[in-house]
Scaffold this active site. Structure first.
Site, PDB file in Angstrom:
ATOM      1  CG  HIS A 371      -2.128  -0.879   1.040  1.00  0.00           C
ATOM      2  ND1 HIS A 371      -3.364  -0.396   0.723  1.00  0.00           N
ATOM      3  CD2 HIS A 371      -2.271  -2.232   1.100  1.00  0.00           C
ATOM      4  CE1 HIS A 371      -4.222  -1.399   0.606  1.00  0.00           C
ATOM      5  NE2 HIS A 371      -3.577  -2.526   0.833  1.00  0.00           N
ATOM      6  N   PRO A 372       0.389   2.312  -0.642  1.00  0.00           N
ATOM      7  CG  PRO A 372      -0.876   3.860  -1.871  1.00  0.00           C
ATOM      8  CD  PRO A 372      -0.842   2.401  -1.437  1.00  0.00           C
ATOM      9  CB  SER A 388      -4.276   4.086  -4.445  1.00  0.00           C
ATOM     10  OG  SER A 388      -4.177   2.774  -3.927  1.00  0.00           O
ATOM     11  CD  GLU A 391      -9.244   3.059  -2.599  1.00  0.00           C
ATOM     12  OE1 GLU A 391      -9.848   2.051  -2.988  1.00  0.00           O
ATOM     13  OE2 GLU A 391      -8.051   3.047  -2.206  1.00  0.00           O
ATOM     14  CD  GLN A 392      -3.513   8.547  -0.999  1.00  0.00           C
ATOM     15  OE1 GLN A 392      -3.050   9.665  -0.791  1.00  0.00           O
ATOM     16  NE2 GLN A 392      -2.764   7.444  -0.939  1.00  0.00           N
ATOM     17  CG  PHE A 423      -1.721   5.307   8.647  1.00  0.00           C
ATOM     18  CD1 PHE A 423      -2.021   4.735   9.875  1.00  0.00           C
ATOM     19  CD2 PHE A 423      -2.672   6.121   8.032  1.00  0.00           C
ATOM     20  CE1 PHE A 423      -3.233   4.967  10.484  1.00  0.00           C
ATOM     21  CE2 PHE A 423      -3.887   6.362   8.646  1.00  0.00           C
ATOM     22  CZ  PHE A 423      -4.178   5.785   9.877  1.00  0.00           C
ATOM     23  CB  VAL A 427      -9.263   7.385   2.624  1.00  0.00           C
ATOM     24  CG1 VAL A 427      -7.840   7.261   3.127  1.00  0.00           C
ATOM     25  CG2 VAL A 427      -9.379   6.897   1.191  1.00  0.00           C
TER      26      VAL A 427
END
Length: 472
Positions: A371-372, A388, A391-392, A423, A427
């Site tokens: 995961h980033p 991702s 999502e961010q 982490f 989100v």
């Protein structure tokens, strides 16, 4: 591939709105089973007498003998019970489907004429009222085809509905394979019609019921009085009617037999129920063929995404990115026992999560490490996966102030140094403030505790991604 053919999902939590005609809240479908003259008897070339569905509780077949009492009870159904039900149902102007055994219909021309005069649908109930569970597939098919031929000869039309009743594991497939049935009713699996994919075609099935059914007068644990019959029908109606009022209309099958419900004490209870149901607004009393035509128009068979039927390559292509950069999870999940219950987001998630949960510690940590960082360098360089990135963006992490970015950079560095992986948080479940609060709270965990929390978040992210896909 290990595949489980039974469908434990059906319509799931949110069944479709039946959209019954005129906004009906319930469809009450009355079936009259006409079997008298089609039952087991040495007169019909069978090896023993009938032993099923009569007032001789616990009856056993009599090999090579006629069972005079059994025969006369069936004869009551044809001679008296049928006409009592006929008068009651025609006077009430209720749509009726007859499940007619072909050989029984052939032996009762006057009753057939009455059915047709009343506009009742005559569906096929097979060639003979016998047990088919031990038939060879070919022999059962031959009986089915002969039933259709005889039905056409007796009634002037081929049947468009089928119900064997004492069926085999092949019955529904054989009916679908024959290709001429608008519906098949040898299922008891739902309160609504549905489509099954059988023998290369989509077959509509209209479920039947053996509990809102007078057959329970003929079993030891069944109805002991007309009042019990009435109460059970009423309670079933009330429950389904309330669901219809709440916006989820269903159907209710009422199964009758001339030699059972046609008896006076039971017929009186049936009349009370029909009067009760007719006293409500928004009750539709269709024939089964009317339901079939309505459903085919309102809810036609449609293509669906069926993960359980995908080959390994397509399954991995579709779901390999659900767990970030970890296609091996989808590859292994494809080998699980999958079936119709997995042809939905919750089903695919269950299969993928099972693999993730029983993976080695090294493999699970590899998924976490894939995961980033949140709002990290990859995001700034626009090198995240499409999922991702979106999502961010949904949490506003693509539009941070300089102060916010500095905060995230400091937390990311501290977290990664402590735990050895980025982490991870779903989100879409949080706003920016909630994410920061969770970040600060979780950074105080010990490593084992945080690995478990991060794994839960990985599963939640996967779940959200799957629900964003089109499984219609």
């Amino acid at each position: 591939m290990d595949r489980y053919e039974r469908d434990m999902l059906g319509y799931g939590q949110r069944p479709p709105n039946a959209n019954w005609p005129n906004g009906a809240k319930i469809a009450v479908q009355v079936v009259v089973n006409y079997e008298e003259g089609g039952e087991n008897s040495i007169l019909h070339g069978d090896k023993a007498s009938e032993a099923f569905l009569s007032d001789v509780i616990g009856a056993q077949p009599w090999p090579n003998q006629r069972h005079w009492n059994m025969e006369s009870m069936y004869e009551y159904g044809a001679r008296a019970g049928f006409w009592r039900l006929y008068r009651m149902l025609t006077e009430a102007r209720i749509g009726v489907t007859v499940f007619g055994v072909a050989t029984a219909l052939a032996r009762s021309p006057t009753q057939v004429r009455a059915m047709q005069t009343a506009g009742w649908e005559i569906a096929s109930h097979g060639l003979k009222w016998i047990e088919y569970k031990d038939f060879y597939r070919k022999d059962e098919r031959d009986h089915m085809l002969e039933a259709i031929r005889m039905h056409r000869a007796v009634t002037g039309q081929r049947p468009v509905g089928w119900y064997t009743g004492r069926c085999s594991e092949n019955t529904v497939e054989l009916a679908a394979e024959e290709g001429g049935f608008a519906y098949v009713s040898d299922v008891y699996d739902d309160d609504l019609p549905h489509w099954m994919e059988l023998e290369g075609r989509r077959q509509l099935v209209i479920p039947y019921s053996l509990e809102t059914n007078d057959m329970r007068f003929s079993v030891a644990a069944g109805f002991g009085s007309g009042t019990e019959f009435y109460d059970y029908l009423k309670d079933s109606f009330d429950c389904l009617y309330a669901e219809g009022e709440a916006g989820s209309p269903k159907m209710m099958s009422v199964g009758l037999h001339c030699r059972l419900a046609g008896r006076p004490g039971r017929a009186a209870a049936l009349k009370r129920f029909l009067d009760y149901a007719r006293g409500h607004e928004g009750v539709w009393f269709p024939r089964r063929i009317d339901i079939a035509r309505h459903w085919a128009k309102e809810h036609p068979a449609a293509d669906r995404v069926r993960p359980s039927r995908m080959d390994k390559a397509l399954f991995t292509e579709q779901f390999g990115g659900v767990f970030e950069h970890s296609p091996w999870i989808a590859e292994r999940a494809h080998a699980l026992e999958l079936g119709p219950a997995h042809d939905c987001p919750a089903g695919v998630h269950s299969a993928l999560a099972r693999i993730f949960r029983r993976a080695s510690e090294e493999e699970r940590l590899g998924v976490l490490a894939a995961h980033p960082d949140l709002a990290g360098k990859l995001a700034a360089a626009k090198r995240l996966t499409p999922d991702s990135t979106e999502e961010q963006r949904s949490a506003g992490l693509d539009a941070l102030t300089d102060e916010e970015r500095a905060t995230f950079d400091a937390l990311n560095a501290r977290y990664t140094a402590k735990f050895g992986f980025p982490f991870i948080i779903a989100v879409r479940d949080y706003d920016k403030a909630g994410i920061l609060a969770a970040f600060k709270r979780r950074i105080e965990h010990d490593r084992a505790e945080e690995i478990e929390e991060a794994a839960r978040q990985v599963e939640r992210i996967a779940e959200l991604r799957l629900y964003a896909m089109d499984f219609s």
